[in-house]
Motif scaffolding. Structure first.
Motif, short mmCIF file in Angstrom:
data_model
loop_
_atom_site.label_atom_id
_atom_site.label_comp_id
_atom_site.label_asym_id
_atom_site.label_seq_id
_atom_site.Cartn_x
_atom_site.Cartn_y
_atom_site.Cartn_z
N HIS A 230 0.83 -1.20 0.00
CA HIS A 230 0.00 0.00 0.00
C HIS A 230 0.86 1.25 0.00
CE1 HIS A 230 0.67 0.96 4.34
NE2 HIS A 230 0.87 -0.35 4.42
N GLU B 108 -4.98 -3.03 -7.57
CA GLU B 108 -6.11 -2.18 -7.13
C GLU B 108 -7.09 -2.99 -6.28
OE1 GLU B 108 -6.02 0.95 -7.80
OE2 GLU B 108 -4.84 1.22 -9.62
N ASN C 175 -8.24 -2.68 -3.39
CA ASN C 175 -9.22 -1.94 -2.59
C ASN C 175 -10.37 -1.38 -3.42
OD1 ASN C 175 -6.99 -0.36 -3.59
ND2 ASN C 175 -7.87 1.42 -2.56
N ARG C 176 -10.32 -1.47 -4.73
CA ARG C 176 -11.42 -0.99 -5.57
C ARG C 176 -12.55 -2.01 -5.68
NH1 ARG C 176 -10.45 0.23 -10.99
NH2 ARG C 176 -12.26 1.63 -10.86
N LEU D 52 -14.50 -6.52 -1.35
CA LEU D 52 -13.74 -7.70 -0.96
C LEU D 52 -14.58 -8.78 -0.29
CD1 LEU D 52 -10.34 -6.15 0.18
CD2 LEU D 52 -11.11 -6.87 -2.08
N MET E 1 -2.67 -1.54 -3.36
CA MET E 1 -3.75 -0.56 -3.16
C MET E 1 -3.17 0.84 -3.03
SD MET E 1 -5.01 -1.09 0.79
CE MET E 1 -5.87 0.49 0.82
N THR F 164 -3.40 4.27 -1.37
CA THR F 164 -3.99 4.82 -0.15
C THR F 164 -4.70 6.14 -0.42
OG1 THR F 164 -1.80 5.73 0.33
CG2 THR F 164 -2.40 3.69 1.42
N ARG G 29 -8.38 4.87 -0.91
CA ARG G 29 -9.03 4.37 0.30
C ARG G 29 -7.95 3.91 1.26
NH1 ARG G 29 -13.29 -0.52 -0.11
NH2 ARG G 29 -14.40 1.05 -1.32
N ILE H 270 -6.19 1.96 4.57
CA ILE H 270 -6.24 0.59 5.06
C ILE H 270 -7.40 0.39 6.02
CG2 ILE H 270 -4.98 -1.11 6.44
CD1 ILE H 270 -2.39 0.08 5.34
N HIS I 62 -10.28 1.38 5.95
CA HIS I 62 -11.59 1.20 5.32
C HIS I 62 -11.80 -0.20 4.77
CE1 HIS I 62 -11.68 5.83 4.69
NE2 HIS I 62 -12.28 5.49 5.82
N LEU I 63 -10.77 -1.02 4.79
CA LEU I 63 -10.93 -2.39 4.32
C LEU I 63 -11.73 -3.21 5.33
CD1 LEU I 63 -7.38 -3.28 2.92
CD2 LEU I 63 -9.42 -2.60 1.64
N ARG J 292 -8.80 -7.75 6.34
CA ARG J 292 -7.58 -7.06 6.79
C ARG J 292 -6.74 -7.96 7.71
NH1 ARG J 292 -9.93 -2.55 8.54
NH2 ARG J 292 -9.74 -2.98 10.76
#
Length: 704
Positions: free
Chosen positions: A412, A516, A518-519, A522, A563, A565, A568, A570, A572-573, A578
């Protein structure tokens, strides 16, 4: 990457071939040093040892010789090294700020009270070992904050019970090498004892001394598996100290006002000291702090290049001893001993823009060319220099270690910091193509293409519409079906396919790279697989939610996600996701953009800009070094600089500032209008000068 799962034949053959002829000499030197410690610090006098005889950083040397900590770190190399890193290893030391720095359990105590507690624990440890109660040492909490010093102390006073190896990580790897296991959280001295037991149980070490075992393990199975950075270091302005450095077998740098670099525990602390001594610096001191700490932490065997200006190599060198702060010298008191090879001195065909400063990173391929002397460096042909197998770059080795520990990793950082490049580099190492990591960009790209065709490495990009059916399984239209209507068939997703291949080849590693990550949604994408990602759940069968087929994640599958940052953070995962990933930061690297464009120092501009962004926005919205690179090299022309600044940097910052002209002005200063946020129009040549004026108002300390 070096493995520590050596088989019996490897170990036996290495032991049989090991040259033991120098053993008597090294053992005599070690015993002389041990007698020196026992003479100056007798075991029976420890109960009344004053603080002035123990700690580092007290100015004038004690009249009866060096303090205990100085003697153990700098005066007894044959007993085993504990050099490198900060003075925190000594649990308690006097900082040049005037305050005493102590380990966490001692905080809040007066210096004398803290020393009495620390001294008491040393005494209890010595008493426990003397009576054979080794487990009692583990109960001494304060000593756990100085594992290398404590283990060396025990080995010095009680050599029959310990080996002269003190770094906990090295001890663990050597235990694994000899077929043993280590307890989680075990102390360095406990692991040392375990290693000694294994050594004594093996017939190939019968009759060997402790010194021989140490030398054998480090020389034949060196635990330092990461590729060490090669540094270019200037011996004074325009190489004015070169003759002294060459003849003295050292490399020296300035910034003497900082004092001993060993007293600084972090780059932030050293940056604060730099800012205090050179307040006019405009953001460049963090990079300098990191470079000075890298200089301090050079290890024997590391390679360096000495230069004069930007186009002359004076010599290459091999570090022979660790850093020391030499107050007997009138200037340039930061010293690292080096064995120089002046035969590699040459004039370069082209200037190296990043060599304007004292420190610069040197690419391994460039260093290899210096040693072999190709035409493009202006050297004559020489025999190639070899140091054995090429080790992995530090960042790649770190990712591999995290993968082995956790099973999956997320890289990240802000956009443009090279996260995907690092993921692909790690994949090359896993695929047995580590040789391509230091090759040309075209060769590396070809190796990556070939690797992705092999089937062991898969690359996928997540996006908002990506789902479980794409990743795992789902019913999709059958394009080959004939007849009216829509026909759906069960199709395996990319991860299911990869796991099927991995099951068929359990002796090979398989890797999924998710760009990507985090897009995507998950929890929806991973579904029930979240639980199976944990290493201790590998091989556990579950029924898939769509097909009800039995599925498991093989033990030889790894995942790397990347990802940004800025999109978004970390936090917010999804928490369940996580917990199952290790997170490795990949930040902006000023060394990657070392160079100049007209009057502009690119690296200093880059760091100064990011310092402002971090202050006015946050660190997640800094810009990556890729914005100032062209074809993998730092921007070199005013035109490329103008294009990058106006077409990439400013639009990105405008987006981050959400249309607030005042915020954009605080970041870019006079380069934009304070009220409208409109960039100032100027020629590319004038832009370089304007950026230099705005962002690089000064450089702390001496320049090369």
């Amino acid at each position: 990457m070096m493995t520590f799962m050596a088989d019996e034949m490897d170990l036996q053959a290495a032991a049989a071939a090991f040259d033991r002829s120098s053993a008597p000499e090294s053992e005599t030197a070690a015993e002389d040093e041990r007698k020196q410690v026992l003479s100056q610090f007798p075991l029976e006098e420890w109960a009344t040892l004053p603080l002035s005889r123990y700690a580092l950083g007290q100015g004038t040397p004690f009249q009866n010789g060096p303090t205990y900590c100085r003697l153990m770190e700098f005066g007894t190399p044959n007993l085993g090294s504990i050099k490198g890193g900060s003075a925190a290893k000594h649990i308690m030391y006097h900082h040049n700020s005037g305050e005493w720095r102590v380990a966490a359990p001692l905080r809040g105590l007066e210096p004398q009270e803290a020393w009495e507690e620390l001294r008491g624990q040393f005494v209890r440890a010595f008493d426990a070992v003397a009576t054979g109660d080794f487990e009692a040492v583990d109960d001494l909490e304060v000593l756990r904050f100085g594992p290398t010093l404590v283990t060396k102390s025990l080995a010095t006073y009680f050599p029959e019970h310990f080996l002269p190896i003190y770094a906990a990580e090295h001890l663990r790897k050597f235990v694994t090498l000899l077929g043993g296991t280590t307890q989680t959280g075990a102390s360095a001295w406990h692991t040392n004892r375990r290693l000694l037991e294994l050594v004594r149980s093996r017939p190939e070490f019968e009759g060997w001394s402790r010194q021989e075992v140490m030398r054998f393990l480090y020389e034949r199975f060196n635990p330092r598996t990461q590729q060490r950075t090669i540094w270019k270091i200037a011996p004074g302005e325009r190489g004015r100290l070169w003759d002294e450095c060459r003849d003295g077998g050292v490399i020296r740098v300035g910034w003497d006002e900082l004092g001993d670099l060993g007293q600084y525990q972090s780059d932030t602390e050293l940056k604060q000291a730099l800012d205090a001594h050179w307040p006019r610096s405009s953001g460049g001191s963090l990079t300098l702090a990191r470079r000075l700490l890298a200089f301090r932490d050079l290890e024997p065997g590391d390679r360096i290049v000495a230069n004069r200006g930007m186009d002359e190599v004076l010599a290459t060198g091999t570090v022979s001893e660790s850093y020391r702060f030499d107050t007997d010298r009138p200037e340039y008191q930061h010293v690292v001993p080096v064995s120089w090879d002046v035969s590699h001195g040459c004039k370069l065909a082209e200037p190296q823009p990043g060599w304007r400063s004292t420190f610069a990173k040197v690419q391994p391929s460039f260093f290899a060319r210096l040693a072999t002397g190709p035409a493009d460096t202006g050297t004559e042909s020489q025999e190639p220099h070899t140091d054995g197998p090429v080790a992995l770059p530090e960042d790649v080795a770190s990712v591999l270690e995290a993968l082995e520990r956790k099973g999956q990793v997320i890289l990240h950082g802000p956009p443009g910091t090279g996260k995907t490049r690092l993921a692909l580099g790690t994949a090359l190492a896993l695929a047995g193509r580590a040789d391509a990591l230091n090759s040309t960009p075209d060769q590396r790209a070809a190796a990556q293409t070939e690797m992705l065709r092999d089937g062991r490495i898969q690359l996928v990009t997540f996006h908002p519409s990506y789902g479980y059916e794409d990743f795992m399984e789902g019913f999709k239209p059958d394009l080959s079906a004939k007849g009216p209507g829509l026909t759906l068939t069960l199709s395996d997703g990319v991860f299911h396919t990869l796991c099927s291949r991995a099951s068929a080849h359990p002796d090979k590693k398989f890797l999924l790279i998710i760009d990507e990550i985090n897009r995507g949604d998950l929890p929806r994408i991973f579904g029930e697989l979240v639980t199976l990602l944990e290493l201790d759940k590998r091989g556990l069968p579950v029924a898939l939610s769509v097909s009800r087929r039995t599925f498991f994640v093989p033990a030889n599958v790894r995942i790397i996600g990347t990802m940004n940052t800025a999109d978004r953070s970390i936090s917010h995962l999804d928490a369940a996701v996580r917990r199952r990933f290790a997170f490795l930061p990949v930040g902006p690297d000023p060394d990657a953009v070392s160079g100049t464009v007209g009057p502009l120092d690119l690296a200093q501009f880059f760091e100064s800009l990011n310092t402002r962004i971090a202050h006015h926005l946050d660190v997640d919205h800094q810009i990556g070094h890729a914005y100032l690179l062209r074809d993998g090299e730092p921007i070199a022309t005013e035109g490329d600089l103008a294009a990058a600044f106006h077409h990439e940097v400013i639009p990105l910052l405008e987006d981050y500032c959400l249309g607030r002209a005042d915020l954009l002005h605080r970041i870019l200063g006079g380069l934009v209008d304070e009220e409208s946020g409109r960039p100032a129009l100027m020629s590319p040549q004038d832009l370089a000068a304007a950026l230099a004026t705005e962002f690089t108002s000064g450089t702390p300390g001496p320049d090369a």
